[in-house]
Design an enzyme around this catalytic site. Structure first.
Site, PDB file in Angstrom:
ATOM      1  N   SER A   1       6.800 -47.024   7.981  1.00  0.00           N
ATOM      2  CA  SER A   1       5.946 -46.376   9.302  1.00  0.00           C
ATOM      3  C   SER A   1       4.432 -47.181   9.365  1.00  0.00           C
ATOM      4  O   SER A   1       3.981 -47.888   8.152  1.00  0.00           O
ATOM      5  CB  SER A   1       5.811 -45.106   8.849  1.00  0.00           C
ATOM      6  OG  SER A   1       4.671 -44.439   9.979  1.00  0.00           O
TER       7      SER A   1
ATOM      8  N   TYR B   1       3.334 -38.296   3.436  1.00  0.00           N
ATOM      9  CA  TYR B   1       4.028 -39.228   4.548  1.00  0.00           C
ATOM     10  C   TYR B   1       3.438 -40.503   4.254  1.00  0.00           C
ATOM     11  O   TYR B   1       4.151 -41.515   3.993  1.00  0.00           O
ATOM     12  CB  TYR B   1       3.993 -38.758   5.770  1.00  0.00           C
ATOM     13  CG  TYR B   1       4.858 -39.640   6.607  1.00  0.00           C
ATOM     14  CD1 TYR B   1       6.259 -39.409   6.631  1.00  0.00           C
ATOM     15  CD2 TYR B   1       4.280 -40.458   7.652  1.00  0.00           C
ATOM     16  CE1 TYR B   1       7.267 -40.066   7.522  1.00  0.00           C
ATOM     17  CE2 TYR B   1       5.289 -41.264   8.433  1.00  0.00           C
ATOM     18  CZ  TYR B   1       6.380 -40.880   8.285  1.00  0.00           C
ATOM     19  OH  TYR B   1       7.281 -41.768   9.262  1.00  0.00           O
TER      20      TYR B   1
END
Length: 253
Positions: free
Chosen positions: A147, A160
């Site tokens: 990501s 995350y």
């Protein structure tokens, strides 16, 4: 010397591809493009309804496996189950991921651990299991979905961002270890992509994020899938340990 021209055709015929999180927007798009390129699919996820719908849509060369990536017993069994039904694993796409957003000072141990288990521990175990099959065949492709948060961070996503950043380091280390056996390991790092996760972002915050994208739009799941299809192909055989950013220029690294 006259160079011979070559028509580039991404062909995955005869390859077995395992895609995790295939019931999601990006995972479904990845499954579809690998299938369109000729691969036989093993798709996994926790929501069997979505997986079965995808299997009905594609109709052939596709097998469904239910697997909860927060349960390491199920994770450790997944590659064996795929090999039992499909023979081997040639391509592994670690796409599944979760968020448990919170500010650093308020983040609980459970919120941290849940994200690390699904986003990092499970991909590590699946890479370890699948690479054994790839080593036997002296060919393999591992594509991990990271990501933009793993590169630049994101407020409220310490867990995350840490998991996705760690996935980059894991991929590079694995790339070094497996390269001599014709196995490549790469990452695709999406930016803001159309998905339920992005749809859940408050409108005002999302508008601010979109203004940071030079291409002035949110990406499509198919654009992430196209990057995965390329990295899984023979045309990408000289690319390993790489992070392919699909973010519309939001972060140029």
């Amino acid at each position: 010397m006259k160079l011979k021209s070559r028509c580039i055709v991404f062909d995955l015929s005869g390859k077995i591809a395992l895609v995790t999180g295939a019931s999601g927007a990006i995972g479904g798009a990845i499954a579809r493009i690998l299938h369109n390129l000729g691969a036989t699919l093993a798709i996994s996820g926790t929501r069997t309804t979505g997986l079965e719908a995808l299997a009905q849509e594609l109709s052939q060369r596709i097998y469904v496996f239910q697997c909860d990536l927060s349960c390491m017993t199920e994770v450790d069994c997944l590659v064996n189950e795929v090999e039992h039904r499909c023979g081997r694993v040639d391509i592994l796409v670690n796409n599944a991921g979760i968020t448990r957003d919170n500010l650093l000072l308020k983040m609980t141990n459970d919120e941290w651990n849940q994200v690390m288990m699904v986003n990092l521990e499970a991909p590590f175990r699946l890479m370890r299991g699948a690479s054994r099959s790839m080593l036997k065949g002296k060919w393999g492709r591992i594509v991990n979905i990271s990501s933009i948060s793993g590169t630049v961070g994101n407020a409220g996503q310490a867990n995350y961002a840490a998991s996705k950043s760690a996935l980059l380091g894991l991929s590079k280390s694995a790339a070094l270890e497996l390269a001599r056996r014709n196995i490549t390991v790469n990452c695709v790092a999406p930016g803001l992509i159309q998905s339920p996760m992005v749809d859940a972002i408050p409108a005002l915050h999302r508008e601010g994020l979109e203004k940071r994208i030079p291409l002035a739009r949110v990406g499509r799941p198919e654009e992430v899938a196209a990057a995965v299809g390329f990295l899984a192909s023979d045309e990408a055989s000289y690319i390993t340990g790489h992070v392919l950013h699909v973010n519309g220029g939001m972060s140029m690294v």
